[in-house]
Design an enzyme around this catalytic site. Structure first.
Site, mmCIF file in Angstrom:
data_model
loop_
_atom_site.group_PDB
_atom_site.id
_atom_site.type_symbol
_atom_site.label_atom_id
_atom_site.label_comp_id
_atom_site.label_asym_id
_atom_site.label_seq_id
_atom_site.Cartn_x
_atom_site.Cartn_y
_atom_site.Cartn_z
ATOM 1 N N HIS A 140 -1.126 -17.078 -64.531
ATOM 2 C CA HIS A 140 -1.140 -18.016 -65.650
ATOM 3 C C HIS A 140 -2.487 -17.977 -66.362
ATOM 4 C CE1 HIS A 140 -0.452 -21.643 -68.011
ATOM 5 N NE2 HIS A 140 0.801 -21.589 -67.638
ATOM 6 N N HIS A 141 -2.438 -18.089 -67.689
ATOM 7 C CA HIS A 141 -3.661 -18.023 -68.495
ATOM 8 C C HIS A 141 -4.568 -19.223 -68.253
ATOM 9 C CE1 HIS A 141 -6.164 -16.153 -71.356
ATOM 10 N NE2 HIS A 141 -5.258 -15.733 -72.196
ATOM 11 N N ALA A 142 -4.042 -20.315 -67.738
ATOM 12 C CA ALA A 142 -4.902 -21.449 -67.401
ATOM 13 C C ALA A 142 -5.811 -21.131 -66.224
ATOM 14 C CB ALA A 142 -4.047 -22.679 -67.077
#
Length: 520
Positions: A140-142
């Site tokens: 995930h980009h988070a």
């Protein structure tokens, strides 16, 4: 105490829906012929991950939401990782060619990650033609940006066929739990009460630079307001280079995207790109951008959909070293530039790209992109989430903030190995959204090659492999404009035997190919 998700990283969580997904990925192609038995198994991969898990902290972190969404979530570290869930294997049906592989990976890329677990998955894919195997890694980009994502991959890779002995940490640290619910609520309320002053400071500092914020910059009057505030000395006291007005034209890949994806990939010579950039006096990134403009121009013209205005491309820019918090959070900002698909002459197209990127660099040098990272904490968490969702709803009705995204990530130029299997290619995969358009072109340089990974909406761009062909055609076109490759005489003196072979003039077949007429 567990680390809190930064306000900027929280945006990747806030905008995510069933169609707008926020994970990035990589497709790694491996040759396992040098391993014992000539195979790489899931058990081999899991054993490698277990030995090196401490080198990739994002693989142990799990989200913990704050009650009532009063604040941004926290990262809690799991003591054990469920490798049975996170690491899977599958096999392609015959013939196992690149198109079959891309179809399978596109389906995997279209699936949302489970937020109740650490936000990553790895698939070992068998059945590729020629005895190859592939690893599809999704995070995930988070949790990671393009740079830290590469670092996660590097945790399982080696520079030699024999896996290096990685020492375990001297003392296994205790997993960091998230605060309990009551403590999270108290902290969230305190942050809300402290927020008005930070929000006022954010507005004062951000107003002079609204014309470089994606989506906001397209709103009527925003550029005029920013120029006026800069003219009276608002915000940064240094004058900022003026950015051109960017009008996002309508294209077949504009508008709300579906939940389905297509994917295509391919390798091109980094040495040839460097030769072209030297001939024109530009940068490697300029050549890559010009090639993308050429490929998109040809794709649009073939459908009689080429706009008279240039496309607008979102460009992620690393801000590492600029952010003040020193955290391991994302340190990347999204900027915008025009992509000269409206310029007919390929040489002029490249120089137009060079002018646009130099202007963008001057703007970033005068006022670094980290400003938005530093002030993103000013907006209350609940309002920030609402703003992100509202922006996506507005964009889906009024049009995209840009036509597509293009990213170029530098990588190692020496061979890598996973458990003794040589990495022959590495293709990045990224995000498409309602706001950013239905095409994402991401480039990763590795071992003398540029690996292009193109993710598209399945319905908007059904013939995604054409774009890979057009990129190859564009490289040949710019190679022909740059003249024939020169023998590398200076390398002969350094490495006599091998350099003589590498420095010989191109074969007649290659010279003929390089001299073909332009394809645009």
């Amino acid at each position: 105490m567990a680390q809190q998700v930064s306000a900027f990283d929280a945006q990747f969580l806030n905008f995510e829906t069933s169609t707008n997904l926020a994970h990035i990925a990589a497709l790694t192609i491996l040759d396992p012929s040098g391993r014992p038995g000539g195979a790489l198994t899931r058990e081999d991969l899991v054993a490698l991950l277990k030995r090196r898990l401490h080198l990739a902290p994002p693989l142990r972190r799990r989200l913990v939401e704050v009650p009532f969404a009063l604040d941004h979530p926290y990262w809690a570290e799991d003591r054990e990782v469920d490798f049975d869930y996170h690491v899977r294997d599958l096999a392609l049906p015959p013939p196992g060619d690149d198109h079959k592989l891309a179809e399978q990976v596109a389906r995997l890329h279209a699936a949302r990650l489970d937020r109740g677990r650490p936000l990553w998955e790895i698939y070992l894919i068998h059945g590729l033609a020629g005895g190859r195997v592939a690893i599809y890694t999704k995070v995930h980009h988070a949790a990671v940006d393009g740079v830290t994502g590469a670092e996660v991959l590097a945790a399982v890779m080696d520079f030699e066929p024999e896996p290096a002995a990685v020492p375990a940490p001297e003392a296994a640290p205790e997993p960091q739990p998230a605060p309990d619910a009551i403590e999270m609520v108290i902290r969230g309320i305190a942050r809300v009460l402290d927020n008005p002053f930070a929000l006022l400071r954010f507005i004062a500092e951000a107003t002079p630079r609204l014309d470089e914020v994606p989506f906001v910059a397209q709103l009527p009057g925003v550029g005029l307001v920013s120029r006026f505030v800069r003219g009276i000395g608002g915000g940064n006291t240094e004058p900022l280079p003026e950015l051109p007005r960017m009008v996002v034209p309508r294209t077949p890949f504009s508008g709300p995207i579906s939940r389905h994806r297509r994917f295509a990939f391919g390798q091109l010579s980094l040495d040839e790109v460097k030769r072209i950039k030297n001939a024109f006096g530009v940068t490697v990134n300029d050549v890559v951008m010009a090639m993308c403009a050429t490929a998109l121009r040809r794709w649009l013209a073939k459908r009689d959909e080429l706009p008279r205005q240039p496309l607008v491309a979102g460009i992620p820019v690393s801000t590492r070293g600029q952010a003040a918090n020193g955290s391991a959070a994302n340190e990347v900002m999204l900027t915008m530039t025009t992509l000269p698909t409206d310029v007919a002459d390929p040489g002029d197209r490249l120089m137009t790209v060079n002018h646009a990127t130099r202007l963008l660099k001057e703007r970033l040098a005068a006022a670094p992109a980290a400003w938005l990272l530093e002030f993103s904490q000013a907006m209350p968490a609940a309002l920030s989430a609402l703003a992100a969702r509202s922006a996506f709803r507005i964009a889906s009705r009024t049009g995209s903030a840009m036509n597509l995204m293009i990213s170029n990530v530098p990588g190692p130029q020496t061979p890598l190995y996973v458990g003794g299997a040589r990495v022959t290619a590495l293709y990045p995969m990224s995000v498409i959204t309602d706001v950013s358009g239905g095409i994402n072109i991401t480039v990763f340089s590795y071992d003398g090659k540029l690996g292009f990974g193109i993710v598209t909406d399945r319905d908007m761009v059904p013939d995604v492999w054409d774009l890979i062909d057009y990129l190859r055609d564009s490289l040949a076109e710019y190679g022909a404009l740059s003249g024939p490759p020169e023998p590398r005489r200076r390398q002969k003196a350094q490495r006599p035997a091998r350099a003589r072979r590498a420095g010989e003039p191109a074969s007649p077949a290659r010279r003929k190919s390089a001299g073909e007429p332009p394809t645009t």
